[in-house]
Design a protein around this motif. Structure first.
Motif, PDB file in Angstrom:
ATOM      1  N   ALA A   3      22.940   2.375  23.510  1.00 48.02           N
ATOM      2  CA  ALA A   3      23.161   3.826  23.786  1.00 48.02           C
ATOM      3  C   ALA A   3      23.906   4.685  22.752  1.00 48.02           C
ATOM      4  N   ASP A  22      16.603   7.002  24.943  1.00 47.41           N
ATOM      5  CA  ASP A  22      15.962   5.753  25.859  1.00 47.41           C
ATOM      6  C   ASP A  22      14.377   5.620  25.298  1.00 47.41           C
ATOM      7  N   VAL A  67      27.353   0.186  22.633  1.00 47.30           N
ATOM      8  CA  VAL A  67      27.051   0.273  23.836  1.00 47.30           C
ATOM      9  C   VAL A  67      25.959   0.299  24.531  1.00 47.30           C
ATOM     10  N   LEU A  69      23.307   0.173  27.794  1.00 38.56           N
ATOM     11  CA  LEU A  69      23.278   0.380  29.076  1.00 38.56           C
ATOM     12  C   LEU A  69      22.075  -0.542  29.866  1.00 38.56           C
ATOM     13  N   LYS A  71      19.949  -3.169  33.085  1.00 41.34           N
ATOM     14  CA  LYS A  71      19.426  -2.915  34.217  1.00 41.34           C
ATOM     15  C   LYS A  71      20.162  -3.915  34.927  1.00 41.34           C
ATOM     16  N   ASP A  87      30.686  -1.454  35.363  1.00 43.32           N
ATOM     17  CA  ASP A  87      29.606  -0.582  35.760  1.00 43.32           C
ATOM     18  C   ASP A  87      28.318  -0.999  35.044  1.00 43.32           C
ATOM     19  N   ASP A  88      27.171  -0.444  34.638  1.00 47.31           N
ATOM     20  CA  ASP A  88      26.092  -0.931  33.875  1.00 47.31           C
ATOM     21  C   ASP A  88      26.406  -0.946  32.330  1.00 47.31           C
ATOM     22  N   LYS A  89      27.693  -0.837  32.093  1.00 50.84           N
ATOM     23  CA  LYS A  89      27.879  -0.986  30.339  1.00 50.84           C
ATOM     24  C   LYS A  89      28.052  -2.510  29.784  1.00 50.84           C
TER      25      LYS A  89
END
Length: 562
Positions: A3, A22, A67, A69, A71, A87-89
């Protein structure tokens, strides 16, 4: 997906913060503007070793941070490796200094080996001319087995690997039993000699600390006795003129005894002094008895010295401590027992190895059939992609031969063959020469395998080198198609490819005082039109190239919307 990429004081980049989308991201810019520096920064975040030469001129350190992101399934996989998530990071930070460097993953210190391990799940980089899995014959069996990502293949591969390891373990044991009668006799004699040498002391009932303590006591017996005699004198001397602890304590008791009936505190202290006097008398009595017991024992001292010498020799030969010697002793006993049963063990091992070979053959035949079916599908898919990538007379084929020996992958020896021109014979992919054709073939592989791997981000570094015109358009459309399944980051010089990107990042450099600085900019609309025009016509941008750029961008937008 990747990201963000933050770069601070890296080569000629003073400070830059790049944001990726993305789908399809493209990086363009004039030669030498710094596009390859961006890729180098990403490589460092993937575990490449850093040189201090990369530190820029503006600080004493370089900072590169990304960074990602992720799944849920990848978060779980990385959590199992000990990485924490809020989190998802996933945030990876490399700090490269002149004196020290560090790697942090989600804020926690890590190391380069962990970084390399997790990067395989994050980014797949292809640079024309690089050695990669598709250009290395040793990887072809693994590629066939990963195709279609089926559980049956994984299960058989796991069983083959386990049997292969088990077989090698038994073969090592078999080698230990491959001895002539003369060798057997020699080894038995040596083992018996070593066992007898260790048996010369009662090793298993020996307390080394106790032996060491007793040895020190005996070697210092004279000093010990002198110390006790002096202590007894100080506690209670027979010399009337000498002040001793006992006399002083009795005097203290006498001085306070008159007040015990009139003062409670004095009574308490008196009782404690009396108890202390009694304790002192007991200590004196025990010390007096012990000093009479203390005596030199030359015979025992000699025995201990001999025992220590033997222990030293055993440690020198068989281990650093008694536990090591015991372990070695047990292994010698076990080996001696094996030699006594060597004929039976040889027969057992032969039968075990035969049984393992039979199992490996059955699994090898089973996985061979699975591979043949996969190969038919793979050949069909790749040949379709190759033709679509404008290698009209191209043909891909998988050649399978049988190895002399079965290993952990079975008995299949696999090679990838390719033909790119009419009339040519099929040649091993590893010997294919044309850079432009290799790039397209690699793109075909990535398109076919994209559905079966779990890597979110693919990076293409100048994959368009050596192609132009209609072929460039086709390659661009193929990358666009691939971006529907994965995030794509491409460095390109071709307008046909750059125009298809969802996110266009322009890399440029300019002089700032004594230094040249590279920086990035996300461009849209007119700025993007001018950059596509530059890619079409070079430095001199004309109304004609601008018009062509607008037409290319409009066509690209239509393709993205399809």
């Amino acid at each position: 997906m990747l990201a963000e990429l933050y770069i601070d004081n890296f080569i000629i980049i003073k400070k830059d913060h790049i944001f990726f989308e993305d789908k399809f991201n493209v990086l363009t810019g004039e030669t030498g503007s710094g596009k390859s520096i961006i890729l180098e920064a990403i490589n460092l975040l993937s575990g490449k070793r850093a040189s201090k030469d990369i530190i820029g001129n503006f600080k004493d350190q370089s900072i590169i941070e990304a960074v990602f992101l992720l799944k849920d399934d990848l978060i779980q996989k990385l959590t199992n490796l000990g990485i924490s998530f809020d989190d998802d990071k996933l945030i990876i930070t490399r700090n490269i200094g002149k004196n020290s460097s560090s790697i942090r993953i989600n804020g926690r210190l890590s190391n380069i080996n962990i970084l390399k391990e997790i990067s395989d799940d994050l980014i797949d980089v292809y640079k024309q001319g690089d050695s990669n899995i598709y250009m290395n014959k040793a990887n072809y069996v693994d590629l066939i087995d990963s195709y279609q990502n089926d559980g049956k293949t994984k299960d058989i591969r796991s069983k083959l690997a386990s049997l292969f390891k088990e077989k090698n373990d038994y073969l090592r044991r078999f080698k230990d039993f491959d001895l002539s009668d003369e060798e057997l006799s020699r080894e038995r004699d040596l083992l018996n000699y070593q066992i007898d040498e260790i048996d010369s002391i009662d090793l298993f009932n020996l307390d080394e600390e106790e032996i060491e303590s007793e040895y020190k006591r005996l070697t210092n017996i004279s000093s010990l006795k002198d110390g006790y005699y002096r202590m007894l004198e100080l506690l209670d001397s027979s010399d009337y003129e000498m002040t001793s602890a006992s006399k002083l304590l009795n005097e203290a008791v006498s001085n306070i005894s008159d007040f015990i009936t009139i003062d409670k505190k004095s009574s308490d202290l008196y009782n404690r002094l009396v108890a202390l006097s009694d304790e002192l008398d007991d200590i004196y009595s025990q010390a007096d008895s012990y000093v009479d017991f203390l005596s030199t024992d030359p015979e025992k001292l000699e025995t201990l010295e001999d025992l220590n010498k033997k222990l030293f020799d055993l440690k020198r030969k068989y281990g650093n401590n008694i536990d090591d010697i015991k372990a070695y002793y047990d292994s010698m006993k076990e080996r001696l027992s094996e030699l006594d049963q060597i004929d039976d063990l040889r027969n057992n091992l032969t039968n075990i190895l035969l049984e393992i070979d039979n199992k490996m053959m059955r699994y090898s035949e089973e996985i061979h059939e699975i591979r043949i079916n996969k190969i038919k599908s793979l050949e069909k898919s790749l040949n379709k992609e190759i033709v679509e990538l404008n290698i009209k007379n191209g043909k891909f084929k998988v050649d399978v031969k049988k190895k002399e020996k079965i290993d952990k992958t079975g008995f299949d020896d696999v090679d990838f063959l390719i033909r790119t021109n009419k009339g040519e014979s099929l040649t091993s992919l590893t010997k294919t020469a044309s850079g432009g054709e290799i790039s397209r073939i690699m793109l075909a592989f990535k398109e076919v395998f994209a559905s079966f791997d779990e890597i979110d981000t693919m990076i293409f570094d100048e994959i368009d080198t050596g192609i132009s015109g209609r072929t460039a358009q086709i390659v661009g459309e193929k990358i666009l198609d691939l971006s529907k399944k994965r995030q794509i980051i491409a460095i390109s010089h071709l307008p046909q490819i750059a125009s298809l990107a969802n996110n266009h990042i322009l890399i440029s450099k300019e002089d700032d005082g004594n230094y040249t600085i590279s920086s990035s900019k996300n461009i849209k609309e007119d700025e993007r039109t001018l950059e596509i025009a530059r890619l079409i016509g070079g430095v001199d941008i004309t109304q004609t190239t601008i018009k062509s750029a607008r037409e290319i961008l409009k066509m690209a937008e239509d393709l993205r919307n399809e």
